[in-house]
Design a protein around this motif. Sequence first.
Motif, PDB file in Angstrom:
ATOM      1  N   HIS A 286       2.527   0.821  16.754  1.00  0.00           N
ATOM      2  CA  HIS A 286       1.469   0.010  17.446  1.00  0.00           C
ATOM      3  C   HIS A 286       0.227   0.832  17.688  1.00  0.00           C
ATOM      4  CE1 HIS A 286       4.282  -3.564  17.974  1.00  0.00           C
ATOM      5  NE2 HIS A 286       5.143  -2.909  18.481  1.00  0.00           N
ATOM      6  N   LEU A 287       0.315   1.831  18.033  1.00  0.00           N
ATOM      7  CA  LEU A 287      -0.720   2.592  18.458  1.00  0.00           C
ATOM      8  C   LEU A 287      -1.829   2.832  17.342  1.00  0.00           C
ATOM      9  CD1 LEU A 287       0.325   5.582  20.692  1.00  0.00           C
ATOM     10  CD2 LEU A 287      -1.404   3.783  21.324  1.00  0.00           C
ATOM     11  N   VAL A 288      -1.180   3.378  15.937  1.00  0.00           N
ATOM     12  CA  VAL A 288      -1.995   3.570  14.838  1.00  0.00           C
ATOM     13  C   VAL A 288      -2.368   2.079  14.194  1.00  0.00           C
ATOM     14  CG1 VAL A 288      -1.623   3.928  12.396  1.00  0.00           C
ATOM     15  CG2 VAL A 288      -0.566   5.401  14.068  1.00  0.00           C
ATOM     16  N   ALA A 289      -1.696   0.892  14.562  1.00  0.00           N
ATOM     17  CA  ALA A 289      -2.305  -0.320  14.088  1.00  0.00           C
ATOM     18  C   ALA A 289      -3.190  -0.807  14.937  1.00  0.00           C
ATOM     19  CB  ALA A 289      -1.074  -1.511  14.338  1.00  0.00           C
ATOM     20  N   SER A 290      -3.385  -0.313  16.136  1.00  0.00           N
ATOM     21  CA  SER A 290      -4.295  -0.783  17.159  1.00  0.00           C
ATOM     22  C   SER A 290      -5.688   0.084  16.734  1.00  0.00           C
ATOM     23  CB  SER A 290      -4.096  -0.368  18.920  1.00  0.00           C
ATOM     24  OG  SER A 290      -2.802  -1.280  19.003  1.00  0.00           O
ATOM     25  N   PHE A 291      -5.559   1.156  16.189  1.00  0.00           N
ATOM     26  CA  PHE A 291      -6.658   1.614  15.711  1.00  0.00           C
ATOM     27  C   PHE A 291      -6.803   2.012  13.869  1.00  0.00           C
ATOM     28  CE2 PHE A 291      -5.587   2.842  20.000  1.00  0.00           C
ATOM     29  CZ  PHE A 291      -6.996   2.739  20.699  1.00  0.00           C
ATOM     30  N   PRO A 292      -6.929   0.881  13.233  1.00  0.00           N
ATOM     31  CA  PRO A 292      -7.011   0.980  11.879  1.00  0.00           C
ATOM     32  C   PRO A 292      -7.528   1.804  11.023  1.00  0.00           C
ATOM     33  CG  PRO A 292      -7.537  -1.127  12.754  1.00  0.00           C
ATOM     34  CD  PRO A 292      -7.624  -0.401  13.884  1.00  0.00           C
ATOM     35  N   ARG A 293      -8.535   2.591  11.707  1.00  0.00           N
ATOM     36  CA  ARG A 293      -9.395   3.742  10.786  1.00  0.00           C
ATOM     37  C   ARG A 293      -8.299   4.777  10.765  1.00  0.00           C
ATOM     38  NH1 ARG A 293     -15.622   3.815  12.845  1.00  0.00           N
ATOM     39  NH2 ARG A 293     -16.100   1.471  11.920  1.00  0.00           N
ATOM     40  N   SER A 294      -7.697   4.920  11.680  1.00  0.00           N
ATOM     41  CA  SER A 294      -6.611   6.026  11.633  1.00  0.00           C
ATOM     42  C   SER A 294      -5.548   5.965  10.750  1.00  0.00           C
ATOM     43  CB  SER A 294      -5.769   6.227  13.163  1.00  0.00           C
ATOM     44  OG  SER A 294      -5.269   5.255  13.164  1.00  0.00           O
ATOM     45  N   LEU A 295      -5.124   4.791  10.160  1.00  0.00           N
ATOM     46  CA  LEU A 295      -4.039   4.607   9.253  1.00  0.00           C
ATOM     47  C   LEU A 295      -4.599   4.992   7.861  1.00  0.00           C
ATOM     48  CD1 LEU A 295      -1.470   3.242   8.622  1.00  0.00           C
ATOM     49  CD2 LEU A 295      -2.501   1.160   8.487  1.00  0.00           C
ATOM     50  N   GLY A 296      -5.845   4.827   7.431  1.00  0.00           N
ATOM     51  CA  GLY A 296      -6.363   5.398   6.205  1.00  0.00           C
ATOM     52  C   GLY A 296      -6.101   6.801   6.298  1.00  0.00           C
ATOM     53  N   ASN A 297      -6.440   7.605   7.439  1.00  0.00           N
ATOM     54  CA  ASN A 297      -6.098   8.966   7.602  1.00  0.00           C
ATOM     55  C   ASN A 297      -4.876   9.608   7.240  1.00  0.00           C
ATOM     56  OD1 ASN A 297      -8.975   9.626   7.923  1.00  0.00           O
ATOM     57  ND2 ASN A 297      -8.672   9.398  10.112  1.00  0.00           N
ATOM     58  N   VAL A 298      -3.908   8.659   7.749  1.00  0.00           N
ATOM     59  CA  VAL A 298      -2.168   9.057   7.902  1.00  0.00           C
ATOM     60  C   VAL A 298      -1.956   8.893   6.327  1.00  0.00           C
ATOM     61  CG1 VAL A 298      -0.269   8.214   8.359  1.00  0.00           C
ATOM     62  CG2 VAL A 298      -1.739   8.389   9.964  1.00  0.00           C
ATOM     63  N   VAL A 299      -2.476   8.108   5.360  1.00  0.00           N
ATOM     64  CA  VAL A 299      -2.058   7.848   3.903  1.00  0.00           C
ATOM     65  C   VAL A 299      -2.987   8.497   3.059  1.00  0.00           C
ATOM     66  CG1 VAL A 299      -0.457   6.084   4.389  1.00  0.00           C
ATOM     67  CG2 VAL A 299      -2.870   5.711   3.859  1.00  0.00           C
ATOM     68  N   ARG A 300      -3.861   9.286   3.558  1.00  0.00           N
ATOM     69  CA  ARG A 300      -5.107   9.801   2.719  1.00  0.00           C
ATOM     70  C   ARG A 300      -4.565  10.557   1.159  1.00  0.00           C
ATOM     71  NH1 ARG A 300      -4.195  13.111   7.031  1.00  0.00           N
ATOM     72  NH2 ARG A 300      -3.779  15.399   6.700  1.00  0.00           N
ATOM     73  N   GLY A 301      -3.298  11.074   1.411  1.00  0.00           N
ATOM     74  CA  GLY A 301      -2.834  11.740   0.130  1.00  0.00           C
ATOM     75  C   GLY A 301      -2.780  10.843  -1.145  1.00  0.00           C
ATOM     76  N   ALA A 302      -3.100   9.595  -1.104  1.00  0.00           N
ATOM     77  CA  ALA A 302      -2.983   8.740  -2.156  1.00  0.00           C
ATOM     78  C   ALA A 302      -4.324   8.824  -3.056  1.00  0.00           C
ATOM     79  CB  ALA A 302      -2.993   7.365  -2.037  1.00  0.00           C
ATOM     80  N   HIS A 303      -5.228   9.408  -2.454  1.00  0.00           N
ATOM     81  CA  HIS A 303      -6.413   9.900  -3.114  1.00  0.00           C
ATOM     82  C   HIS A 303      -6.534  11.194  -3.639  1.00  0.00           C
ATOM     83  CE1 HIS A 303      -8.239   5.839  -2.363  1.00  0.00           C
ATOM     84  NE2 HIS A 303      -7.702   6.079  -1.137  1.00  0.00           N
ATOM     85  N   LYS A 304      -5.320  12.011  -3.591  1.00  0.00           N
ATOM     86  CA  LYS A 304      -5.591  13.470  -3.734  1.00  0.00           C
ATOM     87  C   LYS A 304      -4.667  13.802  -5.244  1.00  0.00           C
ATOM     88  CE  LYS A 304      -6.895  14.928   0.782  1.00  0.00           C
ATOM     89  NZ  LYS A 304      -6.361  16.058   1.779  1.00  0.00           N
ATOM     90  N   LYS A 305      -3.638  13.015  -5.489  1.00  0.00           N
ATOM     91  CA  LYS A 305      -2.739  13.285  -6.559  1.00  0.00           C
ATOM     92  C   LYS A 305      -2.631  12.210  -7.458  1.00  0.00           C
ATOM     93  CE  LYS A 305      -0.128  16.354  -3.340  1.00  0.00           C
ATOM     94  NZ  LYS A 305       1.211  16.507  -2.762  1.00  0.00           N
ATOM     95  N   ALA A 306      -1.790  12.426  -8.437  1.00  0.00           N
ATOM     96  CA  ALA A 306      -1.543  11.443  -9.443  1.00  0.00           C
ATOM     97  C   ALA A 306       0.015  11.649 -10.269  1.00  0.00           C
ATOM     98  CB  ALA A 306      -2.653  11.119 -10.661  1.00  0.00           C
ATOM     99  N   MET A 307       0.671  10.771 -10.302  1.00  0.00           N
ATOM    100  CA  MET A 307       1.746  10.968 -11.017  1.00  0.00           C
ATOM    101  C   MET A 307       2.304   9.712 -11.680  1.00  0.00           C
ATOM    102  SD  MET A 307       5.581  12.269  -9.559  1.00  0.00           S
ATOM    103  CE  MET A 307       4.969  13.929  -9.054  1.00  0.00           C
ATOM    104  N   VAL A 308       3.121   9.610 -12.880  1.00  0.00           N
ATOM    105  CA  VAL A 308       3.561   8.760 -13.804  1.00  0.00           C
ATOM    106  C   VAL A 308       4.967   9.218 -14.189  1.00  0.00           C
ATOM    107  CG1 VAL A 308       1.591   7.639 -14.274  1.00  0.00           C
ATOM    108  CG2 VAL A 308       2.609   9.301 -15.928  1.00  0.00           C
ATOM    109  N   ALA A 309       5.839   8.436 -14.212  1.00  0.00           N
ATOM    110  CA  ALA A 309       7.281   8.561 -14.697  1.00  0.00           C
ATOM    111  C   ALA A 309       7.877   7.834 -15.727  1.00  0.00           C
ATOM    112  CB  ALA A 309       8.199   8.475 -13.378  1.00  0.00           C
ATOM    113  N   ASN A 310       8.385   8.235 -16.771  1.00  0.00           N
ATOM    114  CA  ASN A 310       8.934   7.572 -17.833  1.00  0.00           C
ATOM    115  C   ASN A 310      10.482   7.404 -17.388  1.00  0.00           C
ATOM    116  OD1 ASN A 310       9.793   8.182 -21.371  1.00  0.00           O
ATOM    117  ND2 ASN A 310       9.384   6.251 -20.212  1.00  0.00           N
ATOM    118  N   VAL A 311      10.955   6.054 -17.366  1.00  0.00           N
ATOM    119  CA  VAL A 311      12.361   5.937 -16.822  1.00  0.00           C
ATOM    120  C   VAL A 311      13.271   5.266 -17.959  1.00  0.00           C
ATOM    121  CG1 VAL A 311      13.822   4.915 -14.825  1.00  0.00           C
ATOM    122  CG2 VAL A 311      11.455   5.842 -14.447  1.00  0.00           C
ATOM    123  N   GLY A 312      14.239   5.846 -17.872  1.00  0.00           N
ATOM    124  CA  GLY A 312      14.991   5.127 -19.155  1.00  0.00           C
ATOM    125  C   GLY A 312      15.841   3.739 -18.729  1.00  0.00           C
ATOM    126  N   THR A 313      16.659   3.235 -19.677  1.00  0.00           N
ATOM    127  CA  THR A 313      17.140   2.289 -19.290  1.00  0.00           C
ATOM    128  C   THR A 313      18.478   2.268 -18.299  1.00  0.00           C
ATOM    129  OG1 THR A 313      18.649   2.247 -21.387  1.00  0.00           O
ATOM    130  CG2 THR A 313      16.579   0.701 -21.412  1.00  0.00           C
TER     131      THR A 313
END
Length: 361
Positions: A286-313
Motif C-alpha cells: 500500500h505504501l509503494v502504491a501510494s507513491f507510484p514513482r517508487s515502484l519504478g525504482n523497485v523493478v528497475r532491473g528490467a532495463h538492465k538485463k536481457a534473456m530469452v529461453a528456448n523451451v522444448g515441447t
Amino acid sequence: MAWLATCSSLVLVGVLALAVQVFYFSPIDPIIIERPPPLLSASPFPINNHLQSVIKLGEGIVKDPEDICVDKHGTLYTASRDGWILRLHRNGSWEHWKNLHSHTLLGITITTQGDVIVCDSDKGLLKVTDDGVTVLVSQVNGSKLRLVDEVVEASDGSLYFSDASTKYDLQNFLLDLLEARPNGRLLKYNPSLNETCVFLDNLTFANGVALSKDEDYLLVCETWRHRCLRHWLKGEKKGKTETFIDNLPGGPDNIHLAPDGSFWVALVQATSEEMGFVHSSKLLKHLVASFPRSLGNVVRGAHKKAMVANVGTDGKIIRIFDDSEGKVMTFVTSALEFEDHLYLGSLNSNFIGKLPLRSET
C-alpha cells in the motif's frame, strides 16, 4: 512541556493522515506472495552474453518494438512506440507502412490472409490492411478491454489474445504486479461470427500466447507468476489446463513457436530483491502504491538485463541466451526464429536485434 505535547499531536495527526492515504485511498487490493518469483540471476544456465552479438536492425528508425512477426514473403513487421507499423523488406529497406496514431501498441501477428493483427492495449484488437484499420474487439461482455497484449491466429481463423489485466491499463501495469492478483484472461475471437468469449480466466498478468505445431494445445504466459500454462485443445486432455513450465528465471513475456516445434520465450526482470521484500507485506504494498514513482525504482532491473529461453515441447529449457549486463540488449520482450536467425523485440531499444543461431548452438 506544551511544545512536546503539540509536536506529539502533530506527529499523531501525520501518522493518521498517512494511514488514511495508504489504506483508504490505495489504488490496489493486494495479496501476499509467499514465495517470490526467482530473479534472472537465478538461472541454472551459465551467463553467456550471446545477446551482445546481435546485429542491430533499423537502429533509430524503430522505437521500443515490443513484438515482431514475419509474413509468407519474408517481410518483417513490428509495431513501434510512436504509432507506426513498420515493414522490413527482404532487400533491407524499411517502410513506414501505417500510422495508427497510438503509443500503446504491443503484440502483432500476420493472418493466413495476409492481414496484420495488432494489440493496442488501449483501443483493443485491431486489423490493419492496405485499406485501413478496423477495430475487431474493444470490449467483452460490456466491459472495455484495458490491456490487450498478445495475439496468435489458429488455422481456423480464430484469434486467441491476452488481456493482461482487467483492472489496470498499460500506464499503470506495475500496480498489477504490486497487487499480485489474477486479473488477467485469455480471450478468443471468432471472425466468422464476430464474437469474442473469455477462453481462460484468473490469469496473473496474461501475456504471450502461442499454439503448438499441431495446434493440439495452446500456451499462455503468466508474467508475474514466472510460468507458462498449457491448455489442451485436442486429444484425451482436451479442455484441461496445466502448468507447462514453472519457476522460470524471469517473467515470461511474448512466446513464439519455433520451426522445430519448440518455443522461444522472452524473459523480463519482473522482480527484484526489493520487490520480494515488498511482496511480503500488504502495508509495504500500500505504501509503494501510494507513491507510484517508487515502484519504478523497485523493478528497475528490467532495463538492465536481457534473456530469452528456448523451451522444448516437454516444458524443459533447451538453451538460454542473455545479456547479463545489458550492454547491448535490455528488456527483451519477444524472440522470433526465422531462417536460422532470432529476431528480438524490446521495450527499451531503438532497434530490432538479429542473432545468427547456427553460431550460437
